[in-house]
Design an enzyme around this catalytic site. Structure first.
Site, PDB file in Angstrom:
ATOM      1  N   GLU A 183       1.126  -1.018   0.299  1.00  0.00           N
ATOM      2  CA  GLU A 183      -0.181  -0.123   0.311  1.00  0.00           C
ATOM      3  C   GLU A 183       1.009   1.532  -0.001  1.00  0.00           C
ATOM      4  OE1 GLU A 183      -2.739   2.610   2.930  1.00  0.00           O
ATOM      5  OE2 GLU A 183      -2.823  -0.091   3.760  1.00  0.00           O
TER       6      GLU A 183
ATOM      7  N   THR B 170      -4.057   3.258   5.931  1.00  0.00           N
ATOM      8  CA  THR B 170      -5.015   2.857   6.201  1.00  0.00           C
ATOM      9  C   THR B 170      -5.237   2.521   7.703  1.00  0.00           C
ATOM     10  OG1 THR B 170      -5.488   1.111   4.308  1.00  0.00           O
ATOM     11  CG2 THR B 170      -6.022   3.666   3.675  1.00  0.00           C
TER      12      THR B 170
END
Length: 279
Positions: free
Chosen positions: A124, A161
């Protein structure tokens, strides 16, 4: 033996969406693969492989058919290759991840040096960096690394996140001393915050915590760390077979939580195993 199961345990919105898209795509396309594991759950990845979805590690190895973009997203360079080869795309990128990508891109375009709070080797994070297209990005995992940041006229902060809010907050505080202008975007997924807060509460009540999820799952590992800080008798397990009877000596209350990519059937097996021990 009392069992407290976290309401938030198991698939988050982004993972549920990604797996549903993947299973639907398996029915739709004859030739289909995913670029990297769709989610960080070896058990779910195995089920998808049984449906014909092969995990391919390098985009250069995909020359036809359809490709699923995993929930963590892919790099801008990988996406360019997919478009160049005119492959069909099933985009299972989590919307929260896309938001982090967009904010990082916007900040770089507006002249900010970006501080990305996260783990530098996580897919990510690698993806978020790539969408800045060569902008100045500093990846910092903790306060110690943040202290080493250089001073800059403008700093913009985004987060992986699955980071803890506490870590983001502490790093942001340090950044305020590194620049005259600091913009902060809290890109931590709502479900991550809820899951972490609930885990803290349960860990305060439990004599032992079980955190269920893939060993390669960043959010599950972070949950285990959070619980460990409160309840030292915290164990991170991927499957029910890893649970050991000796852990539960003198335990009256067991707390159970699970990562965002942990399927419900694995959680149910763990709950059943602990229930059987208390009979």
């Amino acid at each position: 033996m009392k069992i407290i199961l976290a309401d938030s345990a198991g698939f988050c919105f982004g993972v549920k969406r990604a797996t549903n898209l993947a299973f639907d795509a398996a029915e739709q396309f004859e030739h289909i693969c995913s670029l990297g594991p769709i989610i960080h759950s070896p058990q779910v990845v195995k089920k998808l492989e049984e449906k014909g979805i092969k995990v391919i590690r390098k985009v250069e190895d995909i020359d036809h058919g359809a490709v699923i973009i995993r929930s963590h997203g892919i790099t801008a360079e990988e996406l360019d290759i997919i478009h160049d080869r005119e492959l069909k795309i099933v985009d299972a990128t989590c919307p929260f991840v896309k938001k982090a990508q967009d904010y990082a891109t916007m900040l770089c375009n507006e002249g900010y040096s970006v501080v990305l709070v996260g783990e530098k080797d996580h897919p990510e994070v690698q993806g978020i960096i790539s969408y800045t297209r060569g902008g100045e990005v500093f990846v910092v995992a903790d306060c110690k690394e943040a202290q080493r940041l250089p001073n800059r006229p403008k700093l913009g902060i985004v987060a992986q996140t699955t980071q803890s809010f506490k870590n983001l907050q502490q790093i942001a505080d340090i950044c305020l001393g590194k620049s005259k202008e600091v913009r902060i975007f809290n890109t931590i997924c709502d479900a991550t915050s809820v899951r972490q807060n609930e885990a803290r509460k349960i860990a305060c009540e439990a004599d032992l915590m079980l955190v269920v999820g893939g060993f390669n799952s960043a959010n599950t590992t972070r949950l285990a760390q959070i619980c460990q800080e409160i309840q030292p008798r915290t164990f991170h397990v991927e499957t029910v077979e890893q649970i050991q009877d000796g852990w539960f000596e003198g335990v009256e209350c067991v707390g159970i939580t699970a990562g965002a990519s942990t399927p419900r059937w694995i959680i149910d097996q763990v709950v059943e195993r602990v229930s059987d021990m208390s009979k």
